[in-house]
Design an enzyme around this catalytic site. Sequence first.
Site, PDB file in Angstrom:
ATOM      1  N   LYS A  27      20.557  -5.521  32.637  1.00  0.00           N
ATOM      2  CA  LYS A  27      19.493  -6.452  32.230  1.00  0.00           C
ATOM      3  C   LYS A  27      18.368  -5.736  31.485  1.00  0.00           C
ATOM      4  CE  LYS A  27      21.367 -10.257  33.643  1.00  0.00           C
ATOM      5  NZ  LYS A  27      21.825 -11.242  32.630  1.00  0.00           N
ATOM      6  N   TYR A  36      23.461  -4.003  37.813  1.00  0.00           N
ATOM      7  CA  TYR A  36      22.874  -5.240  37.281  1.00  0.00           C
ATOM      8  C   TYR A  36      21.546  -4.943  36.567  1.00  0.00           C
ATOM      9  CZ  TYR A  36      21.274 -10.141  37.346  1.00  0.00           C
ATOM     10  OH  TYR A  36      20.823 -11.392  37.004  1.00  0.00           O
TER      11      TYR A  36
HETATM   12  P1  NDP Z   1      26.220 -18.654  37.677  1.00  0.00           P
HETATM   13  O1  NDP Z   1      27.052 -17.695  38.450  1.00  0.00           O
HETATM   14  O2  NDP Z   1      25.715 -19.868  38.345  1.00  0.00           O
HETATM   15  O3  NDP Z   1      27.005 -19.095  36.331  1.00  0.00           O
HETATM   16  C1  NDP Z   1      27.496 -18.106  35.479  1.00  0.00           C
HETATM   17  C2  NDP Z   1      28.089 -18.735  34.256  1.00  0.00           C
HETATM   18  O4  NDP Z   1      28.533 -17.658  33.402  1.00  0.00           O
HETATM   19  C3  NDP Z   1      29.298 -19.583  34.535  1.00  0.00           C
HETATM   20  O5  NDP Z   1      29.380 -20.620  33.591  1.00  0.00           O
HETATM   21  C4  NDP Z   1      30.453 -18.605  34.332  1.00  0.00           C
HETATM   22  O6  NDP Z   1      31.671 -19.218  33.968  1.00  0.00           O
HETATM   23  C5  NDP Z   1      29.939 -17.781  33.176  1.00  0.00           C
HETATM   24  N1  NDP Z   1      30.550 -16.448  33.131  1.00  0.00           N
HETATM   25  C6  NDP Z   1      30.445 -15.455  34.040  1.00  0.00           C
HETATM   26  N2  NDP Z   1      31.141 -14.386  33.630  1.00  0.00           N
HETATM   27  C7  NDP Z   1      31.689 -14.716  32.427  1.00  0.00           C
HETATM   28  C8  NDP Z   1      32.509 -14.036  31.503  1.00  0.00           C
HETATM   29  N3  NDP Z   1      32.919 -12.778  31.723  1.00  0.00           N
HETATM   30  N4  NDP Z   1      32.887 -14.683  30.374  1.00  0.00           N
HETATM   31  C9  NDP Z   1      32.483 -15.949  30.137  1.00  0.00           C
HETATM   32  N5  NDP Z   1      31.697 -16.640  30.977  1.00  0.00           N
HETATM   33  C10 NDP Z   1      31.314 -16.034  32.117  1.00  0.00           C
HETATM   34  O7  NDP Z   1      25.014 -17.764  37.087  1.00  0.00           O
HETATM   35  P2  NDP Z   1      23.467 -18.120  36.927  1.00  0.00           P
HETATM   36  O8  NDP Z   1      23.322 -19.432  36.282  1.00  0.00           O
HETATM   37  O9  NDP Z   1      22.793 -17.851  38.209  1.00  0.00           O
HETATM   38  O10 NDP Z   1      23.010 -16.965  35.917  1.00  0.00           O
HETATM   39  C11 NDP Z   1      23.020 -17.160  34.503  1.00  0.00           C
HETATM   40  C12 NDP Z   1      22.336 -15.954  33.857  1.00  0.00           C
HETATM   41  O11 NDP Z   1      21.008 -15.826  34.367  1.00  0.00           O
HETATM   42  C13 NDP Z   1      23.032 -14.630  34.143  1.00  0.00           C
HETATM   43  O12 NDP Z   1      22.955 -13.792  33.017  1.00  0.00           O
HETATM   44  C14 NDP Z   1      22.211 -14.055  35.275  1.00  0.00           C
HETATM   45  O13 NDP Z   1      22.306 -12.657  35.343  1.00  0.00           O
HETATM   46  C15 NDP Z   1      20.822 -14.521  34.882  1.00  0.00           C
HETATM   47  N6  NDP Z   1      19.876 -14.593  35.982  1.00  0.00           N
HETATM   48  C16 NDP Z   1      20.110 -15.374  37.075  1.00  0.00           C
HETATM   49  C17 NDP Z   1      19.185 -15.420  38.095  1.00  0.00           C
HETATM   50  C18 NDP Z   1      19.385 -16.271  39.295  1.00  0.00           C
HETATM   51  O14 NDP Z   1      18.551 -16.172  40.231  1.00  0.00           O
HETATM   52  N7  NDP Z   1      20.420 -17.098  39.403  1.00  0.00           N
HETATM   53  C19 NDP Z   1      17.951 -14.630  38.042  1.00  0.00           C
HETATM   54  C20 NDP Z   1      17.798 -13.849  36.837  1.00  0.00           C
HETATM   55  C21 NDP Z   1      18.728 -13.840  35.853  1.00  0.00           C
HETATM   56  P3  NDP Z   1      32.877 -19.335  35.054  1.00  0.00           P
HETATM   57  O15 NDP Z   1      32.339 -20.208  36.135  1.00  0.00           O
HETATM   58  O16 NDP Z   1      33.979 -19.956  34.288  1.00  0.00           O
HETATM   59  O17 NDP Z   1      33.146 -17.929  35.534  1.00  0.00           O
END
Ligand code: NDP
Length: 248
Positions: free
Chosen positions: A160, A156
């Site tokens: 990032k 991860y």
């Molecule tokens: P969630 O797991 O809550 O949501 C992820 C979203 O991305 C969903 O809509 C999911 O769709 C979609 N997704 C995942 N994999 C794919 C794929 N291969 N193709 C298309 N869509 C995909 O994630 P977060 O909201 O927590 O995180 C969002 C971003 O922020 C990420 O990049 C994460 O790394 C980053 N981030 C998050 C943090 C946190 O604390 N939550 C901290 C720092 C960064 P579906 O449900 O259909 O799979």
Amino acid sequence: MTVDFDGTTVLVTGGTRGIGRAIVQKFAEAGARVAFTYRSSAAEAEALVEELEEQGTEAFSLQGDVADFDVAQSHVDAVLDRWDTLDVLVNNAGITRDGLMLRLEEEDWDAVLDTNLKGVFNFSKAAYRPMMRSGGSIINISSVVGTTGNAGQTNYAASKAGVVGFSKSLAKELGSRDVNVNVVAPGYVQTDMTDELDDDTRDSILDAVPLDRLADPSEIAKSVLFLASPAADYITGHVLHVNGGLSM
Ligand code: NDP
């Protein structure tokens, strides 16, 4: 700060849940036309489009895996077919497959790098030409872990940190075309991703956050809207850390 995004076209990857969903909602509230992608959460996607349309927002969803090069091209094409331009691309979709290096499998590495880093390449590549012609803004979601590292997240953190190097390079390529490329690096945010953390891990994270709480997804979304707004016209290649002071 209220910014008017009336008439602006926005594409958000991973818009059905968590941070992506908050970004979609904030842009919609600000008057933008919003398309968003998802991989498997079809019911959530349908409900979100309905909710947005009821508020008077032009919106649609697109299903597919961001790791697939052709999917990214077809998603960007769908936005251009519908609205002629793509003004703002937010590469948000991301996953974790945590584990100490000792136990990490090759497929855990590939899945995370393919989604979190290649996905950003795929959508940026698809948006490159249309944005070169009319200008725009690309905002990529990284993580505090890309800067600090974290035991159990080699895959991860690498993905990032890769997003940061990628974004700075693209900012240099596209600056003369009026395309800004920036990064938002959240700390820990209250989403399904962090719901997986056990209580001990959550407590130790909170001990290290001066603001003493996880972020709400809307707080990350506000930073994205700032970088997409005219207030950030002279900002490119920047990493905006939104982490409650976790890393300074
Ligand atoms: P969630 O797991 O809550 O949501 C992820 C979203 O991305 C969903 O809509 C999911 O769709 C979609 N997704 C995942 N994999 C794919 C794929 N291969 N193709 C298309 N869509 C995909 O994630 P977060 O909201 O927590 O995180 C969002 C971003 O922020 C990420 O990049 C994460 O790394 C980053 N981030 C998050 C943090 C946190 O604390 N939550 C901290 C720092 C960064 P579906 O449900 O259909 O799979």
